[in-house]
Enzyme design. Sequence first.
Site, short mmCIF file in Angstrom:
data_model
loop_
_atom_site.label_atom_id
_atom_site.label_comp_id
_atom_site.label_asym_id
_atom_site.label_seq_id
_atom_site.Cartn_x
_atom_site.Cartn_y
_atom_site.Cartn_z
N ASN A 160 0.72 -1.12 -0.07
CA ASN A 160 0.12 0.06 0.14
C ASN A 160 0.72 1.25 0.03
OD1 ASN A 160 0.19 1.51 2.84
ND2 ASN A 160 -0.02 -0.66 3.07
N CYS A 161 0.41 2.25 -0.71
CA CYS A 161 1.14 3.69 -0.62
C CYS A 161 0.09 4.57 -0.63
CB CYS A 161 1.86 3.37 -1.69
SG CYS A 161 0.99 3.10 -3.50
N VAL A 162 -1.19 4.53 -0.54
CA VAL A 162 -2.21 5.61 -0.35
C VAL A 162 -2.03 6.50 0.64
CG1 VAL A 162 -3.98 4.18 -1.69
CG2 VAL A 162 -3.83 4.11 0.79
#
Lengths: 349, 427
Positions: B242-244
Site C-alpha cells: 500500500n502507498c495511499v
Amino acid sequence: MAKIKVVHYVNQFYAGIGGEEKADITPELRVGTVPAGDALNKAWGEEAEITHTIICGDSYFGENMDKASAEIMEMVKSTGADMFIAGPAFNAGRYGVACGTIATNVKNTLGIPVLTGMYVENPGADMYKTQIYIVATKDSGAGMRDAIKKMAPLALKLARGEKIEASCVEGYIPNGVRVNLFEKECGAARAVKMLIAKLNDKPFVTEFPMPDFDRVEPNPAVLDMSKATVALCTSGGSVPKGNPDRIESSSASHYGEYDITGVMSMDGDHWETAHGGYDPVYVNEDGNRCLPVDVLREMEASGRIGKLHNKFYTTVGNGTAVLSSKAFAEEYAQKMINDGVDCVIMTST
Amino acid sequence: MKLELGNIIINDIQFTNEGSKVENGVLTVNPEQIKSLVLEDSNIESCEVFIARPGESVRITPVKDVIEPRVKVEGPGGIFPGWIAKVDTVGSGRTNVLKGAAVVTTGKIVGFQEGIIDMTGPGADYTPFSKTYNLVVKMEPVEGLKQHDHEYALRIAGFKVACFLGELGRAVTPDEIETFEFDNLVESAKKYPDLPRVAYVQMLQSQGLLHDTYVYGVDAKRTLTTIINPLETMDGAIVSGNCVSSCDKNPTYVHLNNKVIRELFKAHGKTLNFVGHIITNENVYLADKERSSNWSAKLAEYLGCDGVIISQEGFGNPDTDLIMNTKKIEAKGIKTVIITDEYAGRDGKSQSLADADPSANAVVTGGNANQVIVLPPMETVYGHLHFVDTIAGGSANNIDAHGNITVEIQAITGATNETGFHNLSAR
C-alpha cells in the site's frame, strides 16, 4: 526598522500600588513602565519598548467589566501602540481573566498583536487560550524571570508577524491549534522513552492529549425535595472564625468538614472566609452570602426540603489545582453518601 | 534466535554498460539488466531506470514502494518469503544489506493517492527517502490491466529489482555487522526477571485495494492477530502493498528497518525486557476490528506484558482499531504508548483523531498530515508530475505558473510515519 511601541497592562499589585485593599482602583494610563515592563524592555534591547503602562484594580475590572474594558481600550488606542502585552498574571485568577479579556478585546477591536502570560490553571487561561497567545508561566510572581524569558521573544515574533512555532517550542499554553515541528529524535525513540517513564510511574508528557472527557452528567432530578437531605459545599472558603484547620488562602492542600447542627445562620461572629482571591469583607460580615445556611434553615422549617445535612464541606478554590479539587471531592462525596445525603448545593465565588 | 545484518554502506549509485556490481561503496547498475528483469512480467509494458541522489534537484512521483536491497548469505530462508523466496522462516543467520540504497518504484499507479519524494528543497526534510541513494524504476502496465493485477505486478517487480541489487552484495565484506538476539519467553524471563516486560503491537494496514500488507505472502486482512519474532520482521517477513496517503503508510523499507523494533532492542536488557512482536490488522468490518483487538489484548496478556507500544498505519477508520487496541490492552492492566498521526485540518484546529479514549494517555504523534507545504519546481521529475493535483494531499490547480506545487504533507512519502520512523511531530 523603527522600534516596536508596546503598551503594557498590569494590576494594582504589579504597579506597586497595593494589594487587595487597592483592588478597586480605576484604570490609569501612565507614561513609562513598571518593573515587569522594565524587564521586558531590557530583554528587547533596541527592538521594542514599552512606552505606556495601563494600571487597573482587579476588583474594579471584575465588577465593571464592560465599563473598564471600554476605558482601557480607549487608553490603548490613544497610545498608538504597535502591540499590547498584559501581565503576566501567574495564578491570580481575577488578574488572569482581566489580562485575557482585555488582550482579546484589543486584538479583535484594534487589530494589533497581543500577548499575555499566566499559569496553566489560571481560569483566564481556559477562557482565552484559544483566542490569544498565553505564555505558560509558573504559579507565582517568583516565576517572573522565566516568564519574561519566554514572553519577550514571542512578543517580537508576534509584532513582526513572523511564523509562530509549536507551543512546546515557543512556550505558550497549547491553544488547540496543532503545529508541526521536527523533533531531535525519531518517533520510535520517543515512544520507547515515554513507555519506560510510564512503566516506572515517572512523569511523561503525551504529545497529543486526548480531548477533555471530564464531562459530568447531571444526576436525575430529585423528585421529592420534601424528603431529601440537602448538603452545602463551597469552594468559597467558609470556615469557623480563626480558620482552625488552616486552609490555605490560595492553592488549598485540604478541605474542611464542619458541623452546623443547630446553626441557623452563618453570622460574622462565628464564621469567616479563608479565601484569598476575592474581597472577603462581605462574606465575613454575613457568611450566608457564601454558604446560604439561613435560607436552607427556612426551607427545612417550612418543609420544602427534608432536612439540611449537619455537616458542610469547604475549601478554597483560589489557585487550587483541578486534580487536588477532584481528590478532595472524591473523598468527601463518599462521606456524604455514607451519611445519606440526597443532594448537594455547591457554591463558588 | 540470532540475526546478523551485514551492512554494506552505499555512498553512490552509478550506471554502467557492463555488469552490475557493488565495489568500494558504489552500487554500479546496468539499467538494461534491470529492464529485462522487470519486463519478464508480461503485464508490464515498459520500464525505465533512473538514479536519484540526495541533494539533487529531483522529484519522484507517484511513489509506489521503497525497498531496501538485501541478500541472505547464511542461514535458512531468503529475502521476501512468500514472494521471492519460499516461505521458510527468516530471522536467523546473516543477511547482507546495501545500506543507504533503495529501490523506488514509480509509474502510472492504479489509484490516485501515491506519494512524492523530493531529493532537495523543503519537501526533502519531510521524507526519509531524500537521504537514500535511490534507483528509480518507472514501469507502465500493458493496456487494460486490472488495478489489482497492476498493483501486484509493480509490487513484485520492486522486490525482484531489490533482490537483484542485493545479490550484488553477496560476496562483499560488510562495513559493519549488527547482531540481534531474541530469546524465547522462558529464557528472557530468567535473564531479566526484574525488568518490565514489553511487547510491540504493530497494526498492519489491511483495508483492501491498495491498502494491504503481507506477512510471509499472506494478505494481512485474512489473518488473525498473531505473534511474530521481531527478527523475522527485520529479515523481510512483512512487506508493503500500500502507498495511499503515503505520509503514514509503511513502504517495505520501513518494515525491514522498523524503528520501534530497533529501539526496543536498544533498550532490551537495560530498561526493559522485549518479549514479543504482535501483529494485528486494520480491517474495515466491525466484527474484524473487535476480534483483532480482542486478540491483541489477549496475546499481550499471554506474553505477561507490563507495557506495549502500539503503532498504527493510516488514519480515520484505523483510528477505531487503534483506540480499541489501546482500551482493551490498558483494561488488562498493561500500560500503552501509541504512535499515531493527526488530521487536524490545514489550520490545525480540528479534532486530530476519529476516535479517542482517556486510556490513550501516552501518545507519540507523527505530526499533522494536513499541513500545507509549497514544493518548488525540480529540474527533473521521475514518474508523472501531472498526478500531483489528484493525489491525497493535492488539490485542483495546485501548480502555479512558476511550477510551485501546493500540497498537504500527506502527499509526501513517509512524512508522518506511524512506526516512528521519522522526526516530525506536532503540539
